[in-house]
Enzyme design. Structure first.
Site, PDB file in Angstrom:
ATOM      1  N   PRO A   9      47.908  -1.850  -9.163  1.00 13.59           N
ATOM      2  CA  PRO A   9      49.069  -1.028  -8.849  1.00 13.59           C
ATOM      3  C   PRO A   9      49.031  -0.373  -7.467  1.00 13.59           C
ATOM      4  CG  PRO A   9      47.715   0.000 -10.557  1.00 13.59           C
ATOM      5  CD  PRO A   9      47.224  -1.403 -10.383  1.00 13.59           C
ATOM      6  N   ASN A  10      50.175  -0.404  -6.827  1.00 12.26           N
ATOM      7  CA  ASN A  10      50.423   0.245  -5.530  1.00 12.26           C
ATOM      8  C   ASN A  10      49.793  -0.469  -4.335  1.00 12.26           C
ATOM      9  OD1 ASN A  10      51.927   2.520  -6.625  1.00 12.26           O
ATOM     10  ND2 ASN A  10      49.969   3.134  -7.525  1.00 12.26           N
ATOM     11  N   ARG A  17      51.880   3.458   1.978  1.00 11.01           N
ATOM     12  CA  ARG A  17      51.187   4.523   1.244  1.00 11.01           C
ATOM     13  C   ARG A  17      49.990   5.071   2.033  1.00 11.01           C
ATOM     14  NH1 ARG A  17      47.039   1.908  -3.195  1.00 11.01           N
ATOM     15  NH2 ARG A  17      47.053   4.041  -3.937  1.00 11.01           N
ATOM     16  N   TYR A  22      44.361   4.179   3.608  1.00  6.18           N
ATOM     17  CA  TYR A  22      44.372   2.718   3.421  1.00  6.18           C
ATOM     18  C   TYR A  22      44.706   1.929   4.687  1.00  6.18           C
ATOM     19  CZ  TYR A  22      44.243   4.232  -1.428  1.00  6.18           C
ATOM     20  OH  TYR A  22      43.880   4.839  -2.607  1.00  6.18           O
ATOM     21  N   ASN A  73      40.769  -6.067  -6.837  1.00  6.40           N
ATOM     22  CA  ASN A  73      40.904  -4.642  -6.542  1.00  6.40           C
ATOM     23  C   ASN A  73      41.833  -4.107  -7.636  1.00  6.40           C
ATOM     24  OD1 ASN A  73      41.453  -2.097  -5.711  1.00  6.40           O
ATOM     25  ND2 ASN A  73      42.009  -2.620  -3.607  1.00  6.40           N
ATOM     26  N   ALA A  76      44.080   1.797  -9.262  1.00  6.36           N
ATOM     27  CA  ALA A  76      43.887   2.920 -10.193  1.00  6.36           C
ATOM     28  C   ALA A  76      43.322   2.473 -11.542  1.00  6.36           C
ATOM     29  CB  ALA A  76      45.199   3.664 -10.387  1.00  6.36           C
ATOM     30  N   HIS A  79      39.567   2.870 -12.684  1.00  5.61           N
ATOM     31  CA  HIS A  79      39.031   4.106 -13.231  1.00  5.61           C
ATOM     32  C   HIS A  79      39.479   4.392 -14.655  1.00  5.61           C
ATOM     33  CE1 HIS A  79      38.547   4.291  -8.937  1.00  5.61           C
ATOM     34  NE2 HIS A  79      39.831   4.515  -8.729  1.00  5.61           N
ATOM     35  N   ASP A  86      37.460  -5.759 -20.022  1.00  4.25           N
ATOM     36  CA  ASP A  86      37.217  -6.695 -21.138  1.00  4.25           C
ATOM     37  C   ASP A  86      37.736  -8.097 -20.805  1.00  4.25           C
ATOM     38  OD1 ASP A  86      35.960  -4.834 -22.718  1.00  4.25           O
ATOM     39  OD2 ASP A  86      37.641  -4.523 -24.088  1.00  4.25           O
ATOM     40  N   GLU A  97      34.255  -6.801  -7.155  1.00  4.68           N
ATOM     41  CA  GLU A  97      35.183  -5.657  -7.155  1.00  4.68           C
ATOM     42  C   GLU A  97      35.322  -5.150  -5.711  1.00  4.68           C
ATOM     43  OE1 GLU A  97      33.528  -2.432  -9.444  1.00  4.68           O
ATOM     44  OE2 GLU A  97      35.064  -1.000  -8.784  1.00  4.68           O
ATOM     45  N   HIS A  99      37.349  -2.352  -3.025  1.00  4.88           N
ATOM     46  CA  HIS A  99      38.219  -1.200  -2.755  1.00  4.88           C
ATOM     47  C   HIS A  99      38.346  -1.047  -1.251  1.00  4.88           C
ATOM     48  CE1 HIS A  99      38.144  -0.132  -6.932  1.00  4.88           C
ATOM     49  NE2 HIS A  99      36.846  -0.376  -6.907  1.00  4.88           N
ATOM     50  N   ILE A 100      39.561  -0.861  -0.799  1.00  4.08           N
ATOM     51  CA  ILE A 100      39.813  -0.715   0.641  1.00  4.08           C
ATOM     52  C   ILE A 100      39.179   0.585   1.143  1.00  4.08           C
ATOM     53  CG2 ILE A 100      41.667  -0.397   2.352  1.00  4.08           C
ATOM     54  CD1 ILE A 100      43.403  -2.172   0.315  1.00  4.08           C
ATOM     55  N   SER A 101      39.374   1.653   0.400  1.00  2.76           N
ATOM     56  CA  SER A 101      38.812   2.958   0.789  1.00  2.76           C
ATOM     57  C   SER A 101      37.414   3.118   0.197  1.00  2.76           C
ATOM     58  CB  SER A 101      39.724   4.075   0.272  1.00  2.76           C
ATOM     59  OG  SER A 101      39.682   4.124  -1.150  1.00  2.76           O
ATOM     60  N   ARG A 106      35.333   9.845  -2.382  1.00  2.00           N
ATOM     61  CA  ARG A 106      36.610  10.497  -2.676  1.00  2.00           C
ATOM     62  C   ARG A 106      36.472  11.341  -3.950  1.00  2.00           C
ATOM     63  NH1 ARG A 106      41.264   6.223  -2.221  1.00  2.00           N
ATOM     64  NH2 ARG A 106      42.523   8.138  -2.392  1.00  2.00           N
ATOM     65  N   ARG A 110      37.429   8.812  -9.002  1.00  2.00           N
ATOM     66  CA  ARG A 110      37.436   7.481  -8.366  1.00  2.00           C
ATOM     67  C   ARG A 110      36.035   6.862  -8.349  1.00  2.00           C
ATOM     68  NH1 ARG A 110      42.654   6.999  -6.238  1.00  2.00           N
ATOM     69  NH2 ARG A 110      43.472   9.033  -5.663  1.00  2.00           N
TER      70      ARG A 110
HETATM   71  C1  DQA Z   1      41.672   1.646  -4.305  1.00  2.00           C
HETATM   72  C2  DQA Z   1      41.042   2.984  -4.694  1.00  2.00           C
HETATM   73  C3  DQA Z   1      41.635   3.498  -5.997  1.00  2.00           C
HETATM   74  O1  DQA Z   1      41.026   4.725  -6.362  1.00  2.00           O
HETATM   75  C4  DQA Z   1      43.119   3.727  -5.832  1.00  2.00           C
HETATM   76  O2  DQA Z   1      43.703   4.134  -7.059  1.00  2.00           O
HETATM   77  C5  DQA Z   1      43.838   2.567  -5.260  1.00  2.00           C
HETATM   78  C6  DQA Z   1      43.181   1.730  -4.248  1.00  2.00           C
HETATM   79  C7  DQA Z   1      41.177   1.143  -2.931  1.00  2.00           C
HETATM   80  O3  DQA Z   1      41.439  -0.022  -2.630  1.00  2.00           O
HETATM   81  O4  DQA Z   1      40.590   1.893  -2.166  1.00  2.00           O
HETATM   82  O5  DQA Z   1      45.008   2.343  -5.549  1.00  2.00           O
HETATM   83  O6  DQA Z   1      41.268   0.675  -5.272  1.00  2.00           O
END
Ligand code: DQA
Length: 144
Positions: A9-10, A17, A22, A73, A76, A79, A86, A97, A99-101, A106, A110
């Site tokens: 998501p997002n 955003r 990001y 990735n 959200a 978490h 599963d 896995e 994560h950009i950030s 953080r 997270r």
């Molecule tokens: C994220 C980090 C997550 O905590 C966050 O909810 C995201 C992006 C990242 O790529 O840094 O949407 O996965």
């Protein structure tokens, strides 16, 4: 070799955003970067992004016996989602896995990840390059 790149998501809102977290690169720019890298490495890549947990679970299940590696990735859902974790275990496809950030630096929530335990590696805080590193890990794993 066939790799699926899944974003939660997002992630489609990249470039809009929280640019301070990001960056300013868009989701399309991310896909272009990964596509170019996969072409160079002779990897067949498929992309999937959804804001819906069940859709991500359905897509992971559809990869059963069809993909050799997954870059995910879960955003959200990292978490919160036992279902995504599963599904990844159910299909037994090696995954990394991303994560950009740098989620480790953080908010405490997270730092919880339901998908880390079974991942080949967790990459965080390397921006878009983290996805390319994940592809390299999957290629090396496939050569074993
Ligand atoms: C994220 C980090 C997550 O905590 C966050 O909810 C995201 C992006 C990242 O790529 O840094 O949407 O996965």
């Amino acid at each position: 070799m066939k790799i699926a790149v899944i974003n939660g998501p997002n992630i489609n809102m990249l470039g809009i955003r929280e640019k301070n977290i990001y960056g300013s690169g868009t989701y399309d720019a991310l896909l272009e970067k990964i596509s170019a890298y996969c072409e160079e490495k002779d990897v067949d890549v498929d992309f999937f992004q959804s804001n819906h947990e069940g859709a991500i679970v359905d897509y992971i299940q559809s990869l059963y016996e069809k993909a050799d590696g997954i870059v995910i990735n879960p955003a959200a859902y990292t978490h919160t989602s036992v279902a995504v974790a599963d599904a990844l275990k159910a299909v037994s496809i090696p995954y990394v896995e991303v994560h950009i950030s740098d989620v480790n630096k953080r908010e405490p929530f997270r730092q919880i990840s339901y998908v880390s335990a079974a991942a080949l590696k967790k990459i965080a805080g390397k921006g878009f390059d983290g996805y390319l590193e994940a592809i390299d890990i999957l290629i090396r794993n496939d050569e074993k």
